[in-house]
Design an enzyme around this catalytic site. Sequence first.
Site, PDB file in Angstrom:
ATOM      1  N   SER A 192       0.806  -1.229   0.000  1.00 33.02           N
ATOM      2  CA  SER A 192       0.000   0.000   0.000  1.00 33.02           C
ATOM      3  C   SER A 192       0.833   1.271   0.000  1.00 33.02           C
ATOM      4  O   SER A 192       0.394   2.318   0.481  1.00 33.02           O
ATOM      5  CB  SER A 192      -0.969   0.010   1.201  1.00 33.02           C
ATOM      6  N   ARG A 193       2.029   1.173  -0.511  1.00 32.41           N
ATOM      7  CA  ARG A 193       2.927   2.324  -0.650  1.00 32.41           C
ATOM      8  C   ARG A 193       3.409   2.879   0.695  1.00 32.41           C
ATOM      9  O   ARG A 193       3.965   3.981   0.744  1.00 32.41           O
ATOM     10  CB  ARG A 193       2.278   3.462  -1.469  1.00 32.41           C
TER      11      ARG A 193
END
Length: 215
Positions: A192-193
Site C-alpha cells: 500500500s505504498r
Amino acid sequence: MNREELQNLRQDYSAASLSEKDSDANPIKQFDNWFNEAVAANALEPNAMTLSTATTDGRPSARIVLLKDYNPDGFSFYTNYLSRKGREIAKNPMGALTFFWGELERQVRIEGTIEKLSKVQSDRYFNSRPKGSQISAVVSPQSQEIGSRGELDSRMVKMENEYKDKDVLKPAHWGGYILKPRVIEFWQGRPSRLHDRIVYKKVDNKTWKKVRLAP
C-alpha cells in the site's frame, strides 16, 4: 499503452521490511549487507547505479555507471574526465548515486561530494580491465559529437592493430572518482505504498545519525 493503462501500472511490494533495530548502525555495513544480498539474489548488474550530477547553475543530468569499489571512505567509479559528467564534477563536485534492486524491492540513495581517485588507483584499475575496454577508453571522445558509428569503429580497428602486441597505457583523460557520502537512504518496498525509509546523516567524520522517514 494508453494513459489509463499507464496510470494503473503498479506493483505492490511485500518481500521484506526494514526497521531501525534490524538495520546496522553503520550505513556502509548496511550497504554491504544489502549489496551481498542483491548479488545472492542474482540481481541484474547489482553494481549498476544512477550517477546524478549538475552544472553550477543547477541543471541536472543522470546516467548509469558501474560501482567498482566501496569502503568507509565512499563509493568509486571510473570514467572519462572530459565527458559531460567529468566536466560537471570539475565545476560542481556535489553528486548522488541511486541503486535499485527490483528483485528485492529495494533502493539505496547516496548523496555527497565527488573527488578524483589517485593516479595510482586509476592506473591499477585500468591495467586490470580487458584489453578491448582499455582500447575503447583511448578511442572514444566520450560525450563529444562524432560523424558516424563507422568513424568510431574505424578508430577501434586501427587501435586494435596498433596495440596488438603491446600494453595499452591509461590515457590522461581517464580515471576514477570517489563519492564521499553525507547522506545514505535505504528504501524497502512495503504494501500500500507505506514503504520503509531509513536514512543516515553524517554528523562528523566518524558518526552517523539514523532516522526513519515517512514514505
